[in-house]
Scaffold this active site. Sequence first.
Site, PDB file in Angstrom:
ATOM      1  N   ASP A 396      24.384  16.148 -22.538  1.00  0.00           N
ATOM      2  CA  ASP A 396      24.619  16.479 -21.062  1.00  0.00           C
ATOM      3  C   ASP A 396      25.520  17.727 -21.617  1.00  0.00           C
ATOM      4  O   ASP A 396      26.051  17.736 -22.177  1.00  0.00           O
ATOM      5  CB  ASP A 396      26.138  15.997 -20.011  1.00  0.00           C
ATOM      6  CG  ASP A 396      25.041  15.938 -18.574  1.00  0.00           C
ATOM      7  OD1 ASP A 396      24.677  17.060 -18.235  1.00  0.00           O
ATOM      8  OD2 ASP A 396      25.991  15.356 -17.823  1.00  0.00           O
ATOM      9  N   GLU A 399      23.223  23.367 -21.948  1.00  0.00           N
ATOM     10  CA  GLU A 399      23.235  25.097 -21.853  1.00  0.00           C
ATOM     11  C   GLU A 399      23.888  25.490 -22.804  1.00  0.00           C
ATOM     12  O   GLU A 399      23.979  26.693 -23.057  1.00  0.00           O
ATOM     13  CB  GLU A 399      22.969  25.121 -20.317  1.00  0.00           C
ATOM     14  CG  GLU A 399      21.764  24.594 -19.366  1.00  0.00           C
ATOM     15  CD  GLU A 399      22.519  23.007 -18.854  1.00  0.00           C
ATOM     16  OE1 GLU A 399      23.671  23.130 -18.424  1.00  0.00           O
ATOM     17  OE2 GLU A 399      21.832  22.610 -18.928  1.00  0.00           O
ATOM     18  N   ASP A 469      20.724  18.714 -12.467  1.00  0.00           N
ATOM     19  CA  ASP A 469      21.550  17.907 -11.356  1.00  0.00           C
ATOM     20  C   ASP A 469      20.543  18.923  -9.921  1.00  0.00           C
ATOM     21  O   ASP A 469      20.776  19.227  -8.971  1.00  0.00           O
ATOM     22  CB  ASP A 469      22.436  18.166 -11.301  1.00  0.00           C
ATOM     23  CG  ASP A 469      23.354  17.650 -12.217  1.00  0.00           C
ATOM     24  OD1 ASP A 469      22.956  17.054 -13.052  1.00  0.00           O
ATOM     25  OD2 ASP A 469      24.219  18.414 -12.893  1.00  0.00           O
TER      26      ASP A 469
END
Length: 783
Positions: A396, A399, A469
């Site tokens: 997760d 970035e 998300d």
Amino acid sequence: MKFQVKTILFIVVASFFMTTNLCAQTIQQTTNGLNFSAQEMDIKIEFYAEHTVRVYKTPKGKPYQKNSLSVVGIPKKTQLTYLTKGDRTIVKSNAVQVEVNVETGGISFYDIAGNKLLKDKDYGTQFSPINDAGTPSYKVRNGFLLDKDEAIYGVGQVLDNKFNRRNSSHHMQNENMSTYSPYFLSVKGYAVFWDNYSISQFNDNPQELSFEGLGHCSDYYFMYGQNADGVISKVRELTGKAPMLPLWAYGFFQSKERYHNQDESLNVLKKYRDLRVPLDVVIQDWRYWPEYNKSDSAWNSQSFDKERFPDPKKWVDEIHKLNAKLLIVTWPGFGPHTAQRKEFDEKKMIINFDTWPPNSGARPYDVFNPKALDIYWRYLNKGIFNYIGNDGWWLDSTEPDHINFKPSDFDLPTYLGSYRSVKNGYSLMHNKGIATNQRAVNDKKRGVILTRSGFIGQQLYGSNTWSGDVNSTWEMLEKQIPAALNYTLMGIPNWNSDIGGFFAGRWRKDGGNKNPEFQELYVRWMQFGAFSPMMRSHGTDLPREIWNFGDRGSWCFDAQEKFIKLRYSLLPYIYSTSWDVSNNHGTFMRPLIMDFVDDKKTHEIGNEYLFGRSILVAPVTKYKTNQWPVYLPKGSKWYNFWTDEYVEGGQTIHTNAPIDVVPLYIKAGSIIPIGPDVQYSTEKKWDNLTIRIYVGADGEFSLYEDENDNYNYEKGIYSIIKFKWDDTKKILTIEDREGSFPTMLKSRKFNFTLIGGNKSAMGNKLKKSATLLYTGKNTKLKF
């Protein structure tokens, strides 16, 4: 004839001396291209292969040694011819010719027949000096000229509901829900990868297409593949092929934010088994680790809270006994109370900005430092992989998330320079570190990674990018499709999204999971997920397990079960497609331009696609829709998957699409294997397959099988059975089985079904069937 004479003369002269003087500029012929200077730049043209050309530019007299994060291919010896044409110099392979103007710096690319493909603009590259966090650098810009009506794709996963990327501008900064690579693919059959990892800008307008970013060079690869499949093969030859994922990775995944203890997720799996709804994978989301003082100071400690996960090894063993797999989340950031953070701090391997969660003090490690990648894995292996034997990773925030952002954070140092200069490569390196280290310690288990961001080259690491998300809305569902198609056209085949959308709080009113509109949205999203490379249910606010939507017999439960079971029935087709993706550089989600580029209507269609090479999928993305428009490309005949109705291509039809039906059309000539009814992917052998043959064109299909979850396939330990359909003679040939593996079926039953129709009897169906005991020897069946 005069041109040919000049060509011969030049070659003779070039054999005498290696440079020639044109317009007071010097060109040096090299073994794999040209070197020259123009417009205060040193320019290098280098053929990596017949179809792939690297163009490398630096400010004149300022050489720079570039080490690519994405490119793993090395230049191949390529036969080249060097020509002159007036004041131009041409170097050509057997596939591409490159023409340079040494006065303007312009570079033109042509196919071997002389058709212009792309122009690197005259005077189109600029190096503007800039101070990058105390280091002299440049703002680099490279401009190109395209044909006026030339459609292009790629650029990344952009959630703007657009497919063709012409006349668009994008700030290329990888964040949650935005995944970019400086790349575009043209309908003319070529692509450009501008090898740069900085926060960048892509811009296309009627005057030019340009990339602009930070660096010391302009470094790009021109790849000519003649069509999209050819281009993708060149991308993977350059940046890495996609490995096969295990068979179980194509089953159904169940997740939520989050399962709070080991019994909760185990009970979810047990209930799926009790209901006999197929499931292969459960995922453990965040905060399974200790929560000191109920804070997040121990964020991502890669260890288990002793109260909530008292025996994690037993937990995973129980999951495995139920014939399922576990993915577990790990993050790139560490809270200050963790041993990892302390070691990274001591070794100056932390990028000092705040990452998720807010106010926790968590900060990301420096993935650009090779030693940091090894340290990360050491903790991950000891605390989780070697300890509990999980089956894959959920990476997760790759970035990564940036909390309490300050512009000066981009000045922060990494191993390779300022954070702004390499930010977009973060996910690539994070995935690389985990995938390569896992393979080094255990090559008996194929790597499976679910990741929130990506970059060209990430396909090499078995990564499957999800769209982030996203909100649970009809508009967002619609945006997923062209975003996925553009992403896969960058050569990265694995992509998925949270079925139902991640944030679903808006649906809590009027019943939550029993809200009829949310139920319909969820089912439509699941239909899309069934025809994505990974089929995964996940989200927050509302639980997503099937029983939360109603009992068996209710329309919402039954519709979900129908598509989960359809997914499992297609596993022989999907797994064979996975082999095609890995071995032949194929693609799971195929935009219509890949197979029907001559039909110009497909150039703008980003809301439908082929799944594999045979199944056209047109997801429904509107509420209360019982009919759905579907464009069937010309150049093929089509069959409605549900009704077997025959339709000519080259037209838009409005097909019935009640809530439990997604429009699916099968291309004539397709051969599709249908697998058994199972509760998990490996429950039953494929010893009694139904093979559907859709008449109307010649066709073939390769049924691929192996040991399902190891790397022995790389050593040739697998089998292939090729089916070939001769539509004129109505003869099916099942060829000799190729290859073998220890658990291979020596004999099996094939149940063949012919599905057919013709122009004069539109909609009429002709079915014929046959059963064959196949023992691996060439067999012909005439229908």
